[in-house]
Design an enzyme around this catalytic site. Structure first.
Site, PDB file in Angstrom:
ATOM      1  N   ASP A 159       7.858  32.654  21.312  1.00  0.00           N
ATOM      2  CA  ASP A 159       9.059  31.842  21.530  1.00  0.00           C
ATOM      3  C   ASP A 159       8.874  30.426  20.971  1.00  0.00           C
ATOM      4  OD1 ASP A 159      11.637  31.458  22.394  1.00  0.00           O
ATOM      5  OD2 ASP A 159      11.282  32.291  24.386  1.00  0.00           O
ATOM      6  N   TRP A 191      11.396  31.340  15.903  1.00  0.00           N
ATOM      7  CA  TRP A 191      11.712  30.042  15.297  1.00  0.00           C
ATOM      8  C   TRP A 191      13.049  29.971  14.558  1.00  0.00           C
ATOM      9  CZ3 TRP A 191      12.188  29.825  10.016  1.00  0.00           C
ATOM     10  CH2 TRP A 191      11.465  30.743   9.244  1.00  0.00           C
ATOM     11  N   PRO A 192      13.517  31.033  13.878  1.00  0.00           N
ATOM     12  CA  PRO A 192      14.804  30.863  13.187  1.00  0.00           C
ATOM     13  C   PRO A 192      15.945  30.506  14.148  1.00  0.00           C
ATOM     14  CG  PRO A 192      13.647  32.746  12.304  1.00  0.00           C
ATOM     15  CD  PRO A 192      12.912  32.337  13.551  1.00  0.00           C
ATOM     16  N   ASP A 216      21.150  33.562  22.208  1.00  0.00           N
ATOM     17  CA  ASP A 216      20.553  34.434  23.234  1.00  0.00           C
ATOM     18  C   ASP A 216      21.629  35.327  23.841  1.00  0.00           C
ATOM     19  OD1 ASP A 216      18.200  33.113  22.841  1.00  0.00           O
ATOM     20  OD2 ASP A 216      18.186  32.098  24.794  1.00  0.00           O
TER      21      ASP A 216
END
Ligand code: NAG
Ligand code: NAG
Ligand code: NAG
Ligand code: NAG
Ligand code: NAG
Length: 408
Positions: A159, A191-192, A216
């Protein structure tokens, strides 16, 4: 290795990004993941049945085998945040599992999961702390990579909370150290999604087996719809970089949870197949609704998702109201395609659809054999200009394969 040395390696890697070559994820990875359904429930005293614990992970692994999920291709059982103690081991600096909720430790859990013929996934964060405040990997990359390998973990979801520096080089360093352990560990990067508009997806495809690239997910149609919109627009051209070994990850499946209607669950399953997405169920498999289970195990949809060509489907048409879309995904076998009609509107009436295969931009062939995947019906042969007429419910989709009968 000292943390100073780790930082040095980190700086060196700003220049050289190594290509990940671990042989994994030739088709989109499939499994079960803790996060969306069980989150960070650490209260095993008052909520023993639903808290994040080795017992929960073992029960899910058991059911994946007994109830047919493993046979269908679901392979990874993935622990998410909140498995750790709040402190590293003061002597060795190693991460340690929470002694109350994971009393046997991660190595023992990995052995258990392997004994079922499944693979174990785990979670860490590239920052100083995980999203929920557990010790992160920054300054401990070599040690953590080796610890995961020693525990025989098979997948790492890394994460990007609390990363106050160039996180891309941090992820690259972790990739190198995972490689150095000699253990193939599926590398799932976040990370993207943290970099948003600045994310470089070509780099993601070089560095990671899968990477989060949309918002998310939560247990709602609104989120599923928003994620589909991001893929539908494909503004950052991430669809083009997906392929065997490296996949865009729109987040977990919420099929069988509380938030989606039956047709909306169909849409998530069908669209995740069109989008060549990793399929991580996040549901309580111990008491799943039989219709949701059937959907998760639908062989025809899974075959589209797992198609070995590994080309991500794209939107080929959208109407002026932005609620009706046609999607096309090329498949491996003999010029076949998966096609989808998606109505994202929640106006409560069903809709008359009248289209042709031309609308899906299929190449010329004398005719295609169309099979309705959810209906399980062979609809017969269609030339490119023949009318396909059907009725579509609100927030529903039509998913079909089109197999060319003969080429002109
Ligand atoms: C490490 O990287 C090399 C070269 O890129 C590759 O051949 C090898 O399979 C990788 N090993 C693991 C365990 O990922
Ligand atoms: C998708 O594109 C449409 C039209 O250009 C735009 O209005 C919408 O905001 C975009 N949505 C996303 C999620 O990119
Ligand atoms: C492709 O078509 C040929 C001839 O029709 C057939 O023999 C072959 O099995 C097909 N391949 C696949 C992967 O469907
Ligand atoms: C479908 O559209 C075509 C062309 O507009 C029209 O001729 C035909 O009657 C329509 N069929 C149905 C069942 O709506
Ligand atoms: C999608 O379906 C709704 C009914 O739920 C309908 O009102 C709407 O017009 C449809 N959208 C399109 C573009 O056909």
């Amino acid at each position: 290795m000292s943390w100073k040395l780790a930082v040095l390696v980190l700086l060196l890697n700003v220049v050289i990004i190594r290509t990940l070559d671990n042989g994994l994820a030739r088709t989109p990875p499939m499994g079960w993941m803790q996060w969306q359904r069980f989150r960070c429930n650490i209260d095993c005293v008052n909520d023993p049945h639903y808290c994040v614990s080795e017992k929960l992970i073992m029960q899910m692994a058991d059911i994946m085998v007994t109830d047919g999920y493993k046979d269908a291709g679901y392979e990874y059982v993935s622990i998410d945040d909140c498995w750790m103690s709040k402190e590293r081991d003061p002597k060795t600096n190693k991460m340690q599992a929470d002694p109350v909720r994971f009393p046997s430790g991660i190595k023992a859990l990995a052995n258990y999961v392997h004994s079922k013929g499944l693979k174990l996934g785990i979670y860490q964060d590239m920052g100083t702390k995980t999203c929920k405040g557990y010790p992160g990997s920054q300054y401990y990359v070599p040690l953590d990579a080796q610890t995961f390998a020693d525990w025989e973990v098979d997948m790492l979801k890394l994460d990007c909370c609390n990363t106050g520096y160039d996180m891309v080089s941090g992820y690259s360093v972790m990739g190198s150290f995972l490689n150095k352990t000699g253990r193939p560990i599926l590398y799932a990067c976040s990370w993207p999604v943290c970099m948003g508009k600045n994310a470089n997806f070509k780099l993601a495809a070089k560095m990671c087996n899968m990477w989060r690239n949309a918002i998310d997910i939560t247990d709602s149609w609104d989120r599923v719809h928003q994620i589909i919109k991001i893929y539908s627009n494909n503004t950052q051209h991430f669809a083009e970089v997906a392929g065997p070994g490296h996949w865009n990850d729109p987040d977990q499946l919420i099929i069988g949870d509380y938030g989606l209607s039956e047709t909306q669950q169909k849409v998530q399953m069908g669209m995740w197949a069109m989008m060549a997405s990793p399929l991580f169920m996040s549901v309580d498999l111990r008491n799943i609704d039989p219709r949701a289970k059937k959907l998760l195990l639908n062989k025809q949809v899974l075959a589209i998702n797992q198609d070995p060509l590994g080309k991500q489907g794209m939107r080929v048409w959208i109407d002026t109201t932005g609620t009706l879309e046609y999607w096309t995904r090329p498949l491996m076998s003999n010029g076949s395609y998966a096609i989808a009609i998606l109505n994202t509107s929640d106006y409560g009436m069903s809709r008359h659809i009248n289209c042709t295969l031309k609308d899906f931009k299929l190449p010329s062939a004398n005719s295609y054999l169309i099979t309705d995947i959810f209906g399980g019906e062979n609809l017969g042969k269609f030339g490119l200009s023949d009318r396909i007429v059907l009725q579509l419910h609100p927030t529903d989709m039509f998913l079909a394969t089109a197999v060319p009968m003969s080429f002109s």
